[in-house]
Design an enzyme around this catalytic site. Sequence first.
Site, short mmCIF file in Angstrom:
data_model
loop_
_atom_site.label_atom_id
_atom_site.label_comp_id
_atom_site.label_asym_id
_atom_site.label_seq_id
_atom_site.Cartn_x
_atom_site.Cartn_y
_atom_site.Cartn_z
N CYS A 130 0.84 -1.20 0.00
CA CYS A 130 0.00 0.00 0.00
C CYS A 130 0.87 1.25 0.00
O CYS A 130 1.38 1.67 1.04
CB CYS A 130 -0.92 -0.01 1.22
SG CYS A 130 -1.98 1.44 1.30
N CYS B 31 -0.44 4.05 2.11
CA CYS B 31 -0.22 3.86 3.55
C CYS B 31 1.24 4.07 3.93
O CYS B 31 1.54 4.71 4.94
CB CYS B 31 -0.62 2.45 3.99
SG CYS B 31 -2.16 1.84 3.31
N ASP B 32 2.15 3.51 3.17
CA ASP B 32 3.56 3.44 3.60
C ASP B 32 4.54 4.25 2.75
O ASP B 32 5.72 4.33 3.09
CB ASP B 32 4.01 1.96 3.58
CG ASP B 32 3.17 1.11 4.52
OD1 ASP B 32 2.72 1.65 5.54
OD2 ASP B 32 2.95 -0.08 4.22
#
Length: 504
Positions: A186, A189-190
């Site tokens: 992701c 997300c990261d």
Amino acid sequence: MKNANRNVIFGLVASLGVFSGCLQSTNQKRGDVNPASITSEALASDSIVPVVVLGGGVAGLTAAIYLAQANIPTLVIEGPKPGGALSQSHAVRNWPGAYNESGLDIVQKIKNHALVCGAKIIQGHVTAVNLRSIPLVFEVDSLVDGKPMSIKAVSCIVAMGAEPNFLNIPGERGADGYWGRGVSNCAVCDGFFFKGKRVIVVGGGDSAVEEAHYLADIAQSVTVVVRKGAFRAKDIRALDRLLARKNITVRYNAQLEEIKGDGSRVTEIRLQKQGAGRIEHETIKADGVFLAIGSHPNTDLFKGQIPLDERGFIILQDHQSTGVPGVFAAGDIADPFFVQAITAAGDGCRAALQVKRYLESTESVLTSSLPQKISERCVRAGVVEIEREEEFKELVQQSKKPVFLDLYANWCFPCKRMVKIVEKLANDFADQVSFVKLDVQKESLDTEKLLASIHGRAVYSVPTFILVKNGREVRRIDGSRDYEILKKIIETMLEDQKNLALVG
Ligand code: NDP
């Protein structure tokens, strides 16, 4: 589920373990059932929960919050990976109100929120479902003691998520792998952690293109590894823009063989490339690896019962509805596109509101043909309704005759089914036994205190029938029973109370 008494209904949920073998075989086809066609018989046959939420991730727990706040008794079945996909994220930066919090912490807060609101959460592995008729039936193996349970519900929200695909190569996951330490699936997300770094994106679909675009804005360089000779992404414009970016490189006909690191973070990857008739290997320095190789939804259980697309994702109709009466879906299991915690939460909210509407429509259909107030009929039939605490003392505690105490609630469908049976018993045993009803929801009565006065424990489900002799509880029956079984139990009590436990 108006005026639902949470404690009692949750007790009903807690007693679900008594169900067995109730997966129904039915010829009814999907779509045959709608709220208007649900019979009270079907719902009255045993204890049934209004709604079951399958999945304890963000979608399911958000749904549980909304349902429980609407005073709808809610049972969440949390699978073997509590918290779902979000709990895998080490640092989440796109959850509103939380900056750089672990996914696990966020999910734990949502779970606590659901519990505080009154949702009941059990750990279980769902092994079979029957959504073809109402009640819906769920076969669940407890993850606590391994015992099987059969759970019946009027409605459900399917929120069991999707499993990301993995390469299954050395260095990816496991004890020696770099999952969460440089390997991710992701970018949203990261990606933040790879500012100015070198990253690899694996995949040739639209997700890979999107992830690569996202990372190209942050990282120093992005290498996209495509296993075939071309991308399969459908958004050609996005792909063209990607290929035109200066910090993007593509390795076609290439596959990752290994992810290497220094023990705490990723440092390089090893590629296998299909050259002209020969295989080549290449090592590339990298700080992160983003997998964008698709996912597979957890829908095997629903094949043939809920419409699924060619990849197995649930096809949604109107606002989280699956098209199957009473069955709604939320989160990644029905969304291969956005795959974000916040969109899953939104789905969960919508699904919960849909369930509320569905239960309201179902309830009005079910109750229209049934006595609106059990007590109104039972008083006429010789069963005395307790209205005040003093009456309990007189009618139950100090009764000269044995007492058949019927604990009920007006919202309880099985209780309504039992009305006729209890009336018949009262008629048949009129001379020998007193029949007394007690509405466990009645605000003027403290049921727990009353039961303590006959040395009985608290009641956790309705209907519950208690046999009282000489002012003491001698037998308890949880859940509805047929006339013949109750008759036998009463006869045994009248003959010899020692044998009571053997009956029913
Ligand atoms: P896809 O299934 O479309 O693509 C998966 C990609 O991963 C393919 O290129 C596939 O290779 C590759 N892959 C699969 N397994 C491996 C493996 N073991 N090793 C190497 N490569 C592998 O998944 P997406 O997540 O990209 O997309 C899912 C759906 O969502 C699609 O319908 C897509 O169009 C849609 N979507 C749309 C977006 C948009 O329009 N903006 C954004 C994101 C998704 P191969 O091609 O060789 O099979």
